[in-house]
Write a protein that holds these residues in place. Sequence first.
Motif, PDB file in Angstrom:
ATOM      1  N   ARG A  13       1.457   2.922   3.646  1.00 53.19           N
ATOM      2  CA  ARG A  13       0.291   3.117   4.501  1.00 53.19           C
ATOM      3  C   ARG A  13       0.007   1.924   5.394  1.00 53.19           C
ATOM      4  NH1 ARG A  13      -0.849   7.883   5.174  1.00 53.19           N
ATOM      5  NH2 ARG A  13      -1.551   8.351   3.065  1.00 53.19           N
ATOM      6  N   ASP A  14       0.229   0.716   4.896  1.00 54.95           N
ATOM      7  CA  ASP A  14      -0.046  -0.456   5.717  1.00 54.95           C
ATOM      8  C   ASP A  14       0.905  -0.529   6.911  1.00 54.95           C
ATOM      9  OD1 ASP A  14       1.994  -0.863   3.871  1.00 54.95           O
ATOM     10  OD2 ASP A  14       1.331  -2.857   3.271  1.00 54.95           O
ATOM     11  N   PRO A  21      -3.524   4.932  -3.515  1.00 56.39           N
ATOM     12  CA  PRO A  21      -2.444   4.019  -3.875  1.00 56.39           C
ATOM     13  C   PRO A  21      -1.717   4.397  -5.163  1.00 56.39           C
ATOM     14  CG  PRO A  21      -4.557   3.059  -4.447  1.00 56.39           C
ATOM     15  CD  PRO A  21      -4.854   4.321  -3.702  1.00 56.39           C
ATOM     16  N   HIS A  28       1.239   4.922  -0.848  1.00 55.91           N
ATOM     17  CA  HIS A  28       0.287   6.003  -1.073  1.00 55.91           C
ATOM     18  C   HIS A  28       1.008   7.304  -1.409  1.00 55.91           C
ATOM     19  CE1 HIS A  28      -3.722   4.584   0.906  1.00 55.91           C
ATOM     20  NE2 HIS A  28      -3.182   3.660   0.139  1.00 55.91           N
ATOM     21  N   GLU A  57       0.835  -1.198   0.000  1.00 56.90           N
ATOM     22  CA  GLU A  57       0.000   0.000   0.000  1.00 56.90           C
ATOM     23  C   GLU A  57       0.873   1.252   0.000  1.00 56.90           C
ATOM     24  OE1 GLU A  57      -3.104   0.122   2.940  1.00 56.90           O
ATOM     25  OE2 GLU A  57      -3.477  -2.025   2.789  1.00 56.90           O
TER      26      GLU A  57
END
Length: 242
Positions: A124-125, A216, A85, A83
């Motif tokens: 992001r994760d 994403p 971003h 992820e």
Amino acid sequence: MGDVIPAPEAPRIPIIDNDEAAARRFPVRRIYCVGRNFADHAREMGAAAPAGKADRGLPTFFLKPADTIVVDGQVPYPPGTTELHHEVELVVALGADAPPGELAPERAGALVYGYALGLDLTRRDLQAAAKAKGLPWDTGKSFDFAAPVGALVPAAALGDLAGRSIALAVNGEIRQHASLDDLIWSVPEILHELSKLYALRAGDLVFMGTPAGVGPLRPGDSFQATLDGLPPLSGRILPALA
């Protein structure tokens, strides 16, 4: 005494001004980043947003290493994430040292050399997992190629920031768009608050925060960031390094 290993050179950002023949560059010392500086982005990330200046509290800061800067727009997809971003931001470059002690907002403008566009790329994760455990989220923000930056324009050539719009398009589709008037904390206010915590020096960059619409990026995606009066920041997400 000599160094035991070669000393790395400071990352350098190209400068665009009237003296193009000079081909000047801006050496970077440190990168400060402002979190949640647009109310709409704070809300999309599940955080409370201030109703007005009276209840702003204090700004949120984090840092990226200077060697995460990318000036050619080519960003390999980072390891450890699914992820990646985008977060488009105004970048402020300091051309003078702050005086010792707390910097008054009305004196902050004298430190600013110029402005550029930047992307605060985020895993992001990893950030979300760290937040959920109450842990620092450095791995979500600080990684190789995490800070693409466009060419700098001197502040005197750009003029007042009021009313200017910032935007990011991915594969030709607008993802983020906002007015700089929507910043919760202005450039002088941010420099004032940073001066309470750090000794600001020439060569420092400040990423001023992103508006809503973060999302994403995948290998093969192209991006273009724009801000009235600045050269666009264009680039592409490359496959992960082998």
